[in-house]
Design a protein around this motif. Sequence first.
Motif, PDB file in Angstrom:
ATOM      1  N   THR A 215       0.844  -1.206   0.000  1.00 60.42           N
ATOM      2  CA  THR A 215       0.000   0.000   0.000  1.00 60.42           C
ATOM      3  C   THR A 215       0.874   1.249   0.000  1.00 60.42           C
ATOM      4  O   THR A 215       0.632   2.194  -0.769  1.00 60.42           O
ATOM      5  N   LEU A 216       1.896   1.276   0.850  1.00 63.86           N
ATOM      6  CA  LEU A 216       2.782   2.446   0.910  1.00 63.86           C
ATOM      7  C   LEU A 216       3.544   2.630  -0.394  1.00 63.86           C
ATOM      8  O   LEU A 216       3.768   3.767  -0.833  1.00 63.86           O
ATOM      9  N   LYS A 217       3.917   1.529  -1.048  1.00 60.68           N
ATOM     10  CA  LYS A 217       4.580   1.607  -2.347  1.00 60.68           C
ATOM     11  C   LYS A 217       3.639   2.215  -3.384  1.00 60.68           C
ATOM     12  O   LYS A 217       4.047   3.057  -4.207  1.00 60.68           O
ATOM     13  N   MET A 218       2.377   1.799  -3.361  1.00 64.22           N
ATOM     14  CA  MET A 218       1.377   2.338  -4.280  1.00 64.22           C
ATOM     15  C   MET A 218       1.219   3.844  -4.086  1.00 64.22           C
ATOM     16  O   MET A 218       1.185   4.613  -5.060  1.00 64.22           O
ATOM     17  N   LEU A 219       1.142   4.283  -2.837  1.00 59.03           N
ATOM     18  CA  LEU A 219       0.980   5.715  -2.563  1.00 59.03           C
ATOM     19  C   LEU A 219       2.225   6.500  -2.985  1.00 59.03           C
ATOM     20  O   LEU A 219       2.118   7.621  -3.485  1.00 59.03           O
ATOM     21  N   GLU A 220       3.386   5.896  -2.807  1.00 55.52           N
ATOM     22  CA  GLU A 220       4.634   6.539  -3.250  1.00 55.52           C
ATOM     23  C   GLU A 220       4.624   6.742  -4.766  1.00 55.52           C
ATOM     24  O   GLU A 220       4.996   7.805  -5.270  1.00 55.52           O
ATOM     25  N   LEU A 221       4.155   5.721  -5.498  1.00 56.96           N
ATOM     26  CA  LEU A 221       4.092   5.827  -6.958  1.00 56.96           C
ATOM     27  C   LEU A 221       3.025   6.835  -7.408  1.00 56.96           C
ATOM     28  O   LEU A 221       3.170   7.473  -8.446  1.00 56.96           O
ATOM     29  N   LEU A 222       1.960   6.978  -6.620  1.00 62.68           N
ATOM     30  CA  LEU A 222       0.917   7.965  -6.954  1.00 62.68           C
ATOM     31  C   LEU A 222       1.402   9.395  -6.764  1.00 62.68           C
ATOM     32  O   LEU A 222       0.883  10.323  -7.383  1.00 62.68           O
ATOM     33  N   ALA A 223       2.386   9.573  -5.877  1.00 57.85           N
ATOM     34  CA  ALA A 223       2.988  10.901  -5.637  1.00 57.85           C
ATOM     35  C   ALA A 223       1.924  11.963  -5.348  1.00 57.85           C
ATOM     36  O   ALA A 223       1.862  13.014  -5.996  1.00 57.85           O
ATOM     37  N   ILE A 224       1.077  11.697  -4.374  1.00 64.19           N
ATOM     38  CA  ILE A 224       0.020  12.640  -4.000  1.00 64.19           C
ATOM     39  C   ILE A 224       0.632  13.919  -3.441  1.00 64.19           C
ATOM     40  O   ILE A 224       1.590  13.882  -2.660  1.00 64.19           O
ATOM     41  N   ASN A 225       0.083  15.064  -3.869  1.00 70.35           N
ATOM     42  CA  ASN A 225       0.584  16.342  -3.380  1.00 70.35           C
ATOM     43  C   ASN A 225      -0.571  17.255  -2.961  1.00 70.35           C
ATOM     44  O   ASN A 225      -1.735  16.882  -3.062  1.00 70.35           O
ATOM     45  N   LYS A 226      -0.240  18.457  -2.510  1.00 70.84           N
ATOM     46  CA  LYS A 226      -1.240  19.365  -1.932  1.00 70.84           C
ATOM     47  C   LYS A 226      -2.212  19.934  -2.963  1.00 70.84           C
ATOM     48  O   LYS A 226      -3.207  20.553  -2.596  1.00 70.84           O
ATOM     49  N   LYS A 227      -1.936  19.738  -4.241  1.00 71.29           N
ATOM     50  CA  LYS A 227      -2.841  20.220  -5.280  1.00 71.29           C
ATOM     51  C   LYS A 227      -3.812  19.144  -5.764  1.00 71.29           C
ATOM     52  O   LYS A 227      -4.666  19.416  -6.601  1.00 71.29           O
ATOM     53  N   ASP A 228      -3.676  17.925  -5.242  1.00 76.59           N
ATOM     54  CA  ASP A 228      -4.457  16.797  -5.743  1.00 76.59           C
ATOM     55  C   ASP A 228      -5.877  16.741  -5.184  1.00 76.59           C
ATOM     56  O   ASP A 228      -6.122  17.076  -4.023  1.00 76.59           O
ATOM     57  N   GLN A 229      -6.782  16.300  -6.070  1.00 80.05           N
ATOM     58  CA  GLN A 229      -8.140  15.917  -5.663  1.00 80.05           C
ATOM     59  C   GLN A 229      -8.167  14.387  -5.702  1.00 80.05           C
ATOM     60  O   GLN A 229      -8.074  13.798  -6.783  1.00 80.05           O
ATOM     61  N   VAL A 230      -8.265  13.765  -4.546  1.00 78.96           N
ATOM     62  CA  VAL A 230      -8.112  12.317  -4.426  1.00 78.96           C
ATOM     63  C   VAL A 230      -9.444  11.656  -4.062  1.00 78.96           C
ATOM     64  O   VAL A 230     -10.151  12.126  -3.169  1.00 78.96           O
ATOM     65  N   THR A 231      -9.762  10.580  -4.762  1.00 74.54           N
ATOM     66  CA  THR A 231     -10.923   9.762  -4.402  1.00 74.54           C
ATOM     67  C   THR A 231     -10.468   8.336  -4.166  1.00 74.54           C
ATOM     68  O   THR A 231      -9.703   7.776  -4.959  1.00 74.54           O
ATOM     69  N   GLU A 232     -10.926   7.761  -3.061  1.00 75.55           N
ATOM     70  CA  GLU A 232     -10.638   6.354  -2.754  1.00 75.55           C
ATOM     71  C   GLU A 232     -11.935   5.564  -2.784  1.00 75.55           C
ATOM     72  O   GLU A 232     -12.915   5.939  -2.144  1.00 75.55           O
TER      73      GLU A 232
END
Length: 258
Positions: free
Chosen positions: A31-48
Amino acid sequence: MRAGSIEKMSGHWLLAKIGKKVLRPGGKDLTLKMLELLAINKKDQVTEFAPGLGFTAGKIMEYEPETYTGIDADEEAVELLKRKFSETKAVFQNDHAAQTRLNDNSQTKVLGEAMLTMQADHRKSEIVKEAYRILKPGGLYAIHELALMPEGLDESIKAHIQRELAEVIKVNARPLTPDEWKKVLEKESFSMLNVETAPMHLLEPKRIISDEGFLGFLNIAKNMVLHPGIRERVLKMKNIFTKYNKNLCAVIIIARKD
């Protein structure tokens, strides 16, 4: 808890009852590897999709995205998550991942874990199509799912494994091989960026300690001792996972909407 409810309860909620917080096939590390590859930042709109107990949601919030929306079809889970994240700007909706009610081209990152596996093939496609619809061009879609191996696994063996998994976890589990997972996403016009696999050791002691910590492991062990009905079901799940160890793995895929 009544014996009947224990017998019918889906595997992931059963494990949650005894203190298992990380319910992903590849564990916390994948899971942490997946999030690292997604490179989420403060400008992102994220849906799970299907945030469940909120483990991944908590990790996502550490990246401080502009928005976070969790979509879960389980009303009880949504209420639990609203309470758990009441001090954050996270928003949770009681909707199905195939019909989120979010606007077209409104999200930059979409992800889902251990939920497409539990869907029939046509439903898998509907959910992936919805992810594509709500993503902005260039947006990323990540999945973390249970997978079968090797590629080209005989269809009768595949069906047998799926049937035994469904019987023991009380959910219609339909895992695919990594290449088949890729094709589900490619069919809905996603481009593949990353594909990684890991062993599916969800109920192995070493993985439980890695995911939950030693105290968490002791708490789970204590609860299994105190609840014989739950212990019997958990051991049945573990036995099936062990039986098909050579045919089961976890996969993460990062794909892009071009």
